[in-house]
Design an enzyme around this catalytic site. Structure first.
Site, PDB file in Angstrom:
ATOM      1  N   CYS A   1      42.498  30.698  37.617  1.00 39.59           N
ATOM      2  CA  CYS A   1      41.666  31.629  36.842  1.00 39.59           C
ATOM      3  C   CYS A   1      40.235  31.107  36.694  1.00 39.59           C
ATOM      4  O   CYS A   1      40.011  29.898  36.672  1.00 39.59           O
ATOM      5  CB  CYS A   1      42.244  31.824  35.445  1.00 39.59           C
ATOM      6  SG  CYS A   1      43.778  32.768  35.452  1.00 39.59           S
TER       7      CYS A   1
ATOM      8  N   CYS B   1      42.000  36.194  38.069  1.00 36.30           N
ATOM      9  CA  CYS B   1      42.272  36.297  36.638  1.00 36.30           C
ATOM     10  C   CYS B   1      41.127  35.645  35.865  1.00 36.30           C
ATOM     11  O   CYS B   1      40.367  34.862  36.421  1.00 36.30           O
ATOM     12  CB  CYS B   1      43.601  35.633  36.291  1.00 36.30           C
ATOM     13  SG  CYS B   1      43.842  34.021  37.064  1.00 36.30           S
TER      14      CYS B   1
END
Ligand code: C8R
Length: 258
Positions: free
Chosen positions: A82, A163
């Site tokens: 992420c 993400c």
């Protein structure tokens, strides 16, 4: 008139396959640094090369499908932690310069992206060889060519997997910094997951007047595509302020003005 002329190998309008394509793929794979976003399963370069070749060899170069690349992508799915992804459109070199010192990742840092970067490839029905004379051009020949479909499939997987905060570097010296026909515009932006935040950086050519900005109509369009998907959006003009001072690049395009 030469034999190749008769064979029709030069009938397409795009560049032909890169010389030594297979060898380059093999070398890039063997030398690929092992990092956490490198690959999902074990990396078998022999297998990856074979999957790449069999995706397009002896096939009609205008009939590429996502399925042709499924096995290849499954062997080396890009997985990135992420908050580390940097996307771009018309700003590849600058995006890479921005990403590298910050430990961020563009698609060219993943295994498949690094294998294919700057290469060209296509085959010919009934032939075991690559066509080194010409390959289909997106505009003049067909959109479903093997190069375009490869980047579309890989970029889609990359964007879907993102993400946290995703960054994108866009060129504000163009009339439309956000272009709905680009891969970023038609594939990546529309495939970001809800709850992701997209942080856009507009860069301006020092030599040219800025033509697009965070309040311009192309960015407004991007904003509306994202809000439909519940993707948060932040936009900043002038990325250059955030980059370290550096020497002008070869073509001077994004160099710091004296
Ligand atoms: N991406 C797309 N295309 C890529 C690529 C890549 O990572 N890497 C290369 N070398 N290419 P553009 P765009 C090649 O118009 O369309 C991903 C392909 O041949 O400047 O918006 C990446 O994650 C392709 O046709 O940008 C990035 O975020 C052109 O370069 C977007 O998609 C695309 O060049 C960029 O795609």
């Amino acid at each position: 008139i030469h034999k190749w002329y008769h064979s029709g190998l030069n009938r397409w309008h795009g560049l032909g396959s890169t010389a030594d394509f297979q060898k380059i793929i093999q070398e890039r794979c063997d030398n690929y640094p092992q990092q956490i976003w490198s690959y999902s399963r074990s990396r078998n370069c022999q297998e990856i090369k074979q999957a790449f070749m069999s995706a397009f060899i002896s096939k009609d170069p205008c009939k590429a499908t996502k399925e042709d690349y499924r096995r290849l992508i499954d062997l080396a799915d890009p997985t990135v932690p992420c908050n580390k992804i940097v996307l771009w459109s018309k700003t590849k070199e600058l995006a890479r310069e921005y990403a590298k010192p910050r430990g961020l990742v563009t698609l060219e840092d993943t295994l498949l992206g690094s294998l294919a970067d700057d290469l060209h490839w296509c085959g010919e029905p009934g032939s075991p060889d690559l066509n080194t004379w010409s390959c289909p051009d997106w505009k003049k020949d067909c959109r479903t060519n093997y190069l375009t479909v490869f980047w579309e499939v890989l970029s889609k997987r990359f964007a879907e997997s993102a993400c946290g905060t995703v960054q994108v570097v866009l060129d504000g010296s163009l009339e439309n910094a956000f272009n709905e026909m680009s891969i970023f515009g038609r594939v990546e932006a529309p495939n970001l997951k809800p709850m992701v935040t997209l942080q856009a950086w507009l860069v301006h050519d020092p030599g040219k007047p800025p033509r697009d900005s965070c309040s311009g109509s192309s960015i407004t369009k991007l904003k509306s595509i994202l809000s439909e998907r519940n993707v948060r959006f932040i936009c900043r003009d002038n990325l250059r302020k955030f980059l370290k001072k550096r020497k002008p690049t070869l073509n001077g395009k994004y160099g710091v003005s004296p």
